[in-house]
Scaffold this motif. Structure first.
Motif, PDB file in Angstrom:
ATOM      1  N   PHE A 197     -76.791  -4.215 -16.741  1.00 32.81           N
ATOM      2  CA  PHE A 197     -78.182  -4.608 -16.969  1.00 32.81           C
ATOM      3  C   PHE A 197     -79.219  -3.575 -16.595  1.00 32.81           C
ATOM      4  O   PHE A 197     -80.409  -3.852 -16.688  1.00 32.81           O
ATOM      5  N   ALA A 198     -78.847  -2.394 -16.157  1.00 29.44           N
ATOM      6  CA  ALA A 198     -79.872  -1.434 -15.755  1.00 29.44           C
ATOM      7  C   ALA A 198     -79.402  -0.015 -15.993  1.00 29.44           C
ATOM      8  O   ALA A 198     -78.207   0.249 -16.089  1.00 29.44           O
ATOM      9  N   PRO A 215     -83.274 -13.789 -15.185  1.00 23.89           N
ATOM     10  CA  PRO A 215     -82.332 -12.732 -14.762  1.00 23.89           C
ATOM     11  C   PRO A 215     -82.494 -11.444 -15.569  1.00 23.89           C
ATOM     12  O   PRO A 215     -82.117 -10.368 -15.096  1.00 23.89           O
ATOM     13  N   GLU A 216     -83.070 -11.541 -16.786  1.00 25.62           N
ATOM     14  CA  GLU A 216     -83.270 -10.323 -17.588  1.00 25.62           C
ATOM     15  C   GLU A 216     -84.256  -9.370 -16.949  1.00 25.62           C
ATOM     16  O   GLU A 216     -84.348  -8.192 -17.356  1.00 25.62           O
ATOM     17  N   LEU A 217     -85.017  -9.855 -15.956  1.00 29.94           N
ATOM     18  CA  LEU A 217     -85.983  -8.993 -15.280  1.00 29.94           C
ATOM     19  C   LEU A 217     -85.385  -8.264 -14.073  1.00 29.94           C
ATOM     20  O   LEU A 217     -86.113  -7.577 -13.347  1.00 29.94           O
ATOM     21  N   LEU A 218     -84.090  -8.400 -13.869  1.00 28.85           N
ATOM     22  CA  LEU A 218     -83.454  -7.659 -12.763  1.00 28.85           C
ATOM     23  C   LEU A 218     -83.750  -6.157 -12.794  1.00 28.85           C
ATOM     24  O   LEU A 218     -84.014  -5.553 -11.746  1.00 28.85           O
ATOM     25  N   GLY A 267     -83.282  -2.549 -26.124  1.00 32.49           N
ATOM     26  CA  GLY A 267     -83.418  -2.891 -27.532  1.00 32.49           C
ATOM     27  C   GLY A 267     -83.121  -4.340 -27.850  1.00 32.49           C
ATOM     28  O   GLY A 267     -83.429  -4.798 -28.953  1.00 32.49           O
ATOM     29  N   LEU A 268     -82.542  -5.058 -26.883  1.00 34.33           N
ATOM     30  CA  LEU A 268     -82.248  -6.466 -27.126  1.00 34.33           C
ATOM     31  C   LEU A 268     -83.509  -7.308 -26.925  1.00 34.33           C
ATOM     32  O   LEU A 268     -84.370  -6.981 -26.113  1.00 34.33           O
ATOM     33  N   LYS A 269     -83.575  -8.423 -27.661  1.00 39.34           N
ATOM     34  CA  LYS A 269     -84.628  -9.382 -27.384  1.00 39.34           C
ATOM     35  C   LYS A 269     -84.367 -10.046 -26.045  1.00 39.34           C
ATOM     36  O   LYS A 269     -83.233 -10.063 -25.556  1.00 39.34           O
ATOM     37  N   VAL A 270     -85.403 -10.601 -25.461  1.00 37.84           N
ATOM     38  CA  VAL A 270     -85.307 -11.142 -24.109  1.00 37.84           C
ATOM     39  C   VAL A 270     -84.201 -12.181 -23.999  1.00 37.84           C
ATOM     40  O   VAL A 270     -83.392 -12.163 -23.064  1.00 37.84           O
ATOM     41  N   ALA A 271     -84.141 -13.124 -24.943  1.00 37.92           N
ATOM     42  CA  ALA A 271     -83.134 -14.189 -24.874  1.00 37.92           C
ATOM     43  C   ALA A 271     -81.722 -13.627 -24.948  1.00 37.92           C
ATOM     44  O   ALA A 271     -80.812 -14.098 -24.243  1.00 37.92           O
ATOM     45  N   GLU A 272     -81.521 -12.594 -25.793  1.00 40.59           N
ATOM     46  CA  GLU A 272     -80.197 -11.982 -25.902  1.00 40.59           C
ATOM     47  C   GLU A 272     -79.817 -11.260 -24.620  1.00 40.59           C
ATOM     48  O   GLU A 272     -78.671 -11.347 -24.142  1.00 40.59           O
ATOM     49  N   ALA A 273     -80.781 -10.548 -24.046  1.00 44.71           N
ATOM     50  CA  ALA A 273     -80.529  -9.831 -22.807  1.00 44.71           C
ATOM     51  C   ALA A 273     -80.199 -10.798 -21.674  1.00 44.71           C
ATOM     52  O   ALA A 273     -79.324 -10.528 -20.837  1.00 44.71           O
ATOM     53  N   ARG A 274     -80.873 -11.919 -21.654  1.00 44.91           N
ATOM     54  CA  ARG A 274     -80.622 -12.910 -20.601  1.00 44.91           C
ATOM     55  C   ARG A 274     -79.170 -13.383 -20.644  1.00 44.91           C
ATOM     56  O   ARG A 274     -78.488 -13.454 -19.611  1.00 44.91           O
ATOM     57  N   LYS A 275     -78.680 -13.703 -21.849  1.00 38.42           N
ATOM     58  CA  LYS A 275     -77.297 -14.164 -21.986  1.00 38.42           C
ATOM     59  C   LYS A 275     -76.301 -13.085 -21.561  1.00 38.42           C
ATOM     60  O   LYS A 275     -75.335 -13.364 -20.856  1.00 38.42           O
ATOM     61  N   ARG A 276     -76.553 -11.835 -21.998  1.00 38.73           N
ATOM     62  CA  ARG A 276     -75.610 -10.772 -21.688  1.00 38.73           C
ATOM     63  C   ARG A 276     -75.569 -10.490 -20.189  1.00 38.73           C
ATOM     64  O   ARG A 276     -74.500 -10.308 -19.609  1.00 38.73           O
ATOM     65  N   ILE A 277     -76.738 -10.496 -19.560  1.00 36.00           N
ATOM     66  CA  ILE A 277     -76.788 -10.199 -18.122  1.00 36.00           C
ATOM     67  C   ILE A 277     -76.104 -11.315 -17.332  1.00 36.00           C
ATOM     68  O   ILE A 277     -75.340 -11.064 -16.392  1.00 36.00           O
ATOM     69  N   LEU A 278     -76.344 -12.574 -17.680  1.00 36.35           N
ATOM     70  CA  LEU A 278     -75.700 -13.684 -16.975  1.00 36.35           C
ATOM     71  C   LEU A 278     -74.189 -13.643 -17.150  1.00 36.35           C
ATOM     72  O   LEU A 278     -73.427 -13.912 -16.207  1.00 36.35           O
ATOM     73  N   SER A 279     -73.746 -13.290 -18.352  1.00 33.12           N
ATOM     74  CA  SER A 279     -72.307 -13.185 -18.597  1.00 33.12           C
ATOM     75  C   SER A 279     -71.695 -12.081 -17.738  1.00 33.12           C
ATOM     76  O   SER A 279     -70.613 -12.257 -17.147  1.00 33.12           O
ATOM     77  N   ALA A 280     -72.384 -10.939 -17.658  1.00 33.93           N
ATOM     78  CA  ALA A 280     -71.870  -9.830 -16.844  1.00 33.93           C
ATOM     79  C   ALA A 280     -71.840 -10.192 -15.364  1.00 33.93           C
ATOM     80  O   ALA A 280     -70.867  -9.882 -14.651  1.00 33.93           O
ATOM     81  N   LEU A 281     -72.874 -10.839 -14.877  1.00 37.19           N
ATOM     82  CA  LEU A 281     -72.915 -11.241 -13.469  1.00 37.19           C
ATOM     83  C   LEU A 281     -71.805 -12.231 -13.162  1.00 37.19           C
ATOM     84  O   LEU A 281     -71.161 -12.156 -12.097  1.00 37.19           O
ATOM     85  N   LEU A 311     -90.137 -26.472 -21.155  1.00 36.62           N
ATOM     86  CA  LEU A 311     -88.960 -26.032 -21.888  1.00 36.62           C
ATOM     87  C   LEU A 311     -87.732 -26.037 -20.979  1.00 36.62           C
ATOM     88  O   LEU A 311     -87.836 -25.779 -19.775  1.00 36.62           O
ATOM     89  N   PRO A 312     -86.557 -26.316 -21.539  1.00 36.66           N
ATOM     90  CA  PRO A 312     -85.328 -26.261 -20.728  1.00 36.66           C
ATOM     91  C   PRO A 312     -84.902 -24.812 -20.494  1.00 36.66           C
ATOM     92  O   PRO A 312     -85.080 -23.949 -21.357  1.00 36.66           O
ATOM     93  N   THR A 313     -84.321 -24.542 -19.341  1.00 33.65           N
ATOM     94  CA  THR A 313     -83.827 -23.203 -19.046  1.00 33.65           C
ATOM     95  C   THR A 313     -82.776 -23.298 -17.955  1.00 33.65           C
ATOM     96  O   THR A 313     -82.618 -24.348 -17.304  1.00 33.65           O
ATOM     97  N   LEU A 314     -82.069 -22.221 -17.730  1.00 36.29           N
ATOM     98  CA  LEU A 314     -81.075 -22.160 -16.661  1.00 36.29           C
ATOM     99  C   LEU A 314     -81.715 -21.609 -15.399  1.00 36.29           C
ATOM    100  O   LEU A 314     -82.399 -20.589 -15.428  1.00 36.29           O
ATOM    101  N   PHE A 315     -81.483 -22.296 -14.296  1.00 36.30           N
ATOM    102  CA  PHE A 315     -81.917 -21.832 -12.977  1.00 36.30           C
ATOM    103  C   PHE A 315     -80.671 -21.258 -12.308  1.00 36.30           C
ATOM    104  O   PHE A 315     -79.776 -22.002 -11.886  1.00 36.30           O
ATOM    105  N   SER A 316     -80.585 -19.929 -12.286  1.00 40.09           N
ATOM    106  CA  SER A 316     -79.363 -19.239 -11.865  1.00 40.09           C
ATOM    107  C   SER A 316     -79.542 -18.648 -10.477  1.00 40.09           C
ATOM    108  O   SER A 316     -80.580 -18.070 -10.157  1.00 40.09           O
TER     109      SER A 316
END
Length: 825
Positions: free
Chosen positions: A255-256, A222-225, A320-334, A198-203
């Motif tokens: 994110f935490a 990154p959602e696992l930070l 409460g966010l799904k994993v994919a949603e959390a990933r986007k939000r955390i990357l945007s914040a970083l 699957l395609p994904t971002l390597f950040s």
């Protein structure tokens, strides 16, 4: 000139109507109990795959189950008592998901007992549909032994197995990192996980060191930070060796639950200096490496993802966010805080649940396990005692065993399944198992038969159910009546054959071997035959749970016939994947019609046949040639089916029938077969009878309907059985094999080919007469060919035949308008 005879009234109609014949014959087989197993004499036992009740059967099932049926029918005709039961796997997650889709409601939205009741009703209706389709396809199953993996008998055996393994120390329960499907909300086993690219971002993220320097950390998660507990580097990596033992931090309120995450930098040889920056996060848990580090370095446990696949309170604003949603939000914040140093899109392998396609997580939960990691060598040795067909499939089994990373997780957090027969004492925490006499039992509705050893009678039942493979792996025990009938079990176990597809080597094959070794010390079957898959137009496996455009089995059976569909199913080697090829189905239909038409011709020529007595003394060269070929075909066909090589067997028999018997022998002997009674006609009749009957018997496992219709209406009057499927398999006749007869036969075929080519080049029909056929050959060959003069005239329509050895020329018809000179040998 052919003799004028009284017209023969055929018992076989002009055309074969499969739509009428196939259902009628299926009813006859059923009413006659034709495939009933009787436990006496030599047996052949098949541990048949119980298909999951998770949707409608598809063309792939017809493909693989037909291959098994060919072997069953062959062994039955060989004189074996064939035990060929059929089961249905209806006790697990696949059936639950099928019920949810059918009901359009999630199990969690219903009362558990009401949902289970709905599953049972749906399963029974679906299994009846399965049986009807299998009967229509012509599977020679003994349906008296139909079983269900949710039945009381199956539950009893599964629970018995669990208790015995627990007492032997092979089963344990513990909280541990577990493969988890957020969609199905249950633990799953390693074997339930497929790899998907699957395609994904390597950040690359910016951690800070104590001196303020940046430590770049690359990650796809990154959602696992919030669950980060350490950073690992390779102990020999000069870039980071001086940092080992120090701390690294990353700060963000996005994110935490805490704004600052601070973790130690540790050394481990599993850290790859060449991947990313060479420094890697350890989170609980992103993958199996994280789990190893967590255990080896005694790291804390931080759970950022819950059982529902959403972020936990540990993720602070992302909770409460799904994993994919959390990933986007955390990357945007970083990125907004300049903590995102770089990104690239990559493709990487992601573990997905093979039942629903959802990426799996690693959650820390309490589960039941069967120990397998400490017995790998034993399982490998067991696999080598089994004959694998095809042989190379054993390497897939061995690769799976060698690369096992987990004990077998057998518990599921679902509703439909075999309950664990256990309670836990609320007073002292002791586990209490059910008495064997109580089985099957549901601890959720039944109390223990005795108090706890501490005296308490207050118990909490085990609420989880067993994985469906924990029951399916007991299939040899279930059909063998393991705990109820020792004499029966001794006759049934180990079974002779396990047929199954290659994608469940890691599950059904492996788990059955595990259970068999643990309970009996023996391998469960002598041979395992691995089928391929029927593929869709998109080259993927056709499955019950995925959409595909291929026609349904019922549609094909009605349109093309069961025999034609079975012909396609047995056209490729064992273990080979293939597409639904309608040209192959059409070839099967043509073979059915040719068998019918050849049999109608033979019926008219055998109306005064004296019977299959001793071989005639007056056999002509064409007769001896065909019998020699037939002797070879019987030996080859028997040998190939003994090895399970059904495709090679059928190809050889089919070639004999089309080419040797129909195209050549019948053309050579038509004059004799139409002629007046006498030794020459009797020899042709005897040869034709044996060749046709043998060809039908050799093809009967593949084309059960048309062969039995011809047999019952025509050939049984001499062979004597009530059905071709309980008649005797053709006896090998090495004395029929005659090299000299085959040499003469080959000369006859060469002569036929040359005459046919001569006529075709001149635009003449095959039946056009020749004025004179001049044959030149050696004296020895001419002697044999002269004995075949009548057959040569029959096949070539030559008025005059001249045999010439080069020295003594026969009398020529100088007035002949058409003279063909052939040199043979």
């Amino acid at each position: 000139m052919l003799s004028s005879k009284k017209e023969y009234h055929h018992m076989l109609p002009d055309r074969y109507n499969f739509r009428e014949a196939e259902p009628r014959l299926a009813s006859f087989w059923r009413e006659a109990g034709l495939y009933a197993f009787e436990p006496h004499g030599p047996t052949f036992v098949i541990d048949t795959p119980p298909p999951t009740v998770s949707g409608a059967l598809h063309i792939g099932h017809c493909f693989s189950y037909t291959q098994t049926d060919v072997i069953a029918r062959f062994q039955r005709m060989r004189g074996k008592q064939v035990f060929y039961p059929m089961g249905f796997d209806d006790n697990g997650l696949p059936t639950e998901r099928f019920a949810e889709e059918t009901l359009r409601r999630k199990a969690t939205e219903m009362d558990p007992q009401a949902f289970i009741a709905q599953c049972r009703v749906l399963s029974e209706r679906t299994e009846d549909d399965f049986e009807a389709l299998w009967r229509r396809l012509g599977l020679s199953v003994d349906w008296r032994y139909r079983y269900s993996t949710i039945s009381p008998q199956a539950q009893r055996i599964s629970q018995w197995s669990f208790i015995q393994l627990y007492r032997a120390g092979r089963v344990y329960a513990q909280p541990a990192p577990t493969l988890w499907c957020p969609e199905c909300r249950t633990a799953i086993a390693q074997a339930d996980v497929d790899d998907a690219l699957l395609p994904t971002l390597f950040s690359t993220l910016a951690f800070r060191l104590a001196n303020g320097d940046v430590l770049p950390i690359a990650t796809t998660r990154p959602e696992l930070l919030p669950a980060c507990v350490a950073i690992f580097v390779h102990p020999a990596d000069e870039r980071y060796r001086h940092l080992i033992g120090s701390m690294a931090t990353i700060e963000s309120a996005a994110f935490a639950e805490q704004e600052r995450i601070e973790v130690p930098i540790l050394a481990d040889e599993m850290a790859d200096p060449g991947k990313g920056s060479g420094a890697v996060m350890c989170c609980t848990f992103g993958d199996s490496t994280d789990i190893r580090w967590w255990r080896a370095h005694h790291l804390p446990l931080r759970a950022a993802i819950g059982r529902d696949g959403r972020m936990t309170e540990l993720a602070g604003p992302c909770a409460g966010l799904k994993v994919a949603e959390a990933r986007k939000r955390i990357l945007s914040a970083l990125a907004s805080q300049n903590l995102l140093l770089g990104q690239e899109t990559i493709e990487h392998n992601v573990g997905i649940h093979e039942r629903c396609g959802t990426p799996v997580e690693y959650l820390h939960t309490r589960q039941w396990f069967i120990r397998v990691l400490d017995q790998k060598e034993r399982f490998l040795a067991a696999g080598r005692k089994i004959r694998w067909n095809p042989e190379y499939m054993r390497s897939r089994y061995e690769h799976w065993v060698e690369n096992l990373q987990w004990d077998w997780c057998i518990s599921r957090q679902r509703y439909l399944g075999v309950p664990f027969p256990a309670w836990r004492c609320r007073a002292c925490g002791e586990l209490l198992l059910a008495d064997l006499e109580q089985l099957p039992i549901d601890p959720r509705t039944t109390e223990p038969a005795r108090p706890c050893s501490c005296g308490s009678t207050d118990f909490a039942p085990e609420l989880d159910v067993m994985d469906t493979w924990a029951t399916s792996s007991c299939s040899p025990f279930l059909i063998g009546r393991w705990i109820d009938d020792p004499a029966w079990f001794a006759q049934i176990f180990p079974t002779d054959l396990r047929p199954q597809a290659h994608d469940i080597i890691r599950t059904w094959a492996f788990y059955t071997i595990v259970k068999s070794l643990y309970h009996t010390g023996e391998i469960p079957w002598k041979e395992i035959m691995i089928s391929g898959h029927a593929l869709s137009a998109s080259r993927s496996k056709i499955s019950k749970s995925k959409q595909h455009k291929e026609p349904s089995p019922a549609e094909l059976l009605e349109r093309e016939s069961a025999d034609a569909l079975r012909y396609w199913a047995t056209s490729v080697k064992v273990g080979t994947d293939t597409f639904l090829n309608m040209e192959t189905v059409a070839a099967g239909r043509r073979l059915v019609n040719k068998l019918w038409n050849a049999s109608r011709f033979a019926e008219g020529r055998l109306e005064d046949f004296a019977g299959a007595s001793a071989i005639p003394a007056t056999l002509l060269p064409a007769d001896r040639w065909l019998l020699s070929r037939l002797g070879r075909v019987i030996a080859y066909a028997t040998q190939q089916l003994e090895k399970g090589e059904y495709a090679a067997q059928r190809a050889e028999v089919e070639h004999f029938f089309w080419s040797d018997l129909c195209d050549n022998y019948l053309e050579l002997t038509k004059m004799r077969l139409y002629g007046e009674p006498g030794p020459a006609r009797a020899a042709a009749q005897w040869t034709l009878y044996h060749a046709l009957l043998t060809a039908l018997k050799l093809l009967a496992p593949y084309l059960p309907y048309v062969t039995d219709e011809i047999y019952q209406q025509f050939l049984s009057r001499w062979d004597g059985a009530r059905s071709i499927h309980v008649s005797a398999w053709p006896t090998e006749h090495p004395e029929w094999v005659d090299l000299q007869a085959e040499e003469v036969g080959n000369a006859l075929l060469e002569l036929l080919r040359k005459v046919r080519r001569y006529k075709a080049d001149r635009g003449l029909s095959v039946g056009a007469e020749l004025d004179c056929l001049h044959i030149e050959a050696s004296s020895a060959l001419l002697t044999a060919l002269s004995a075949a003069r009548l057959d040569i005239r029959s096949a070539t329509r030559a008025r005059t035949i001249v045999f010439d050895d080069g020295e003594h020329v026969g009398v020529l018809d100088e007035q002949a308008q058409e003279r063909l000179v052939l040199k043979l040998g």
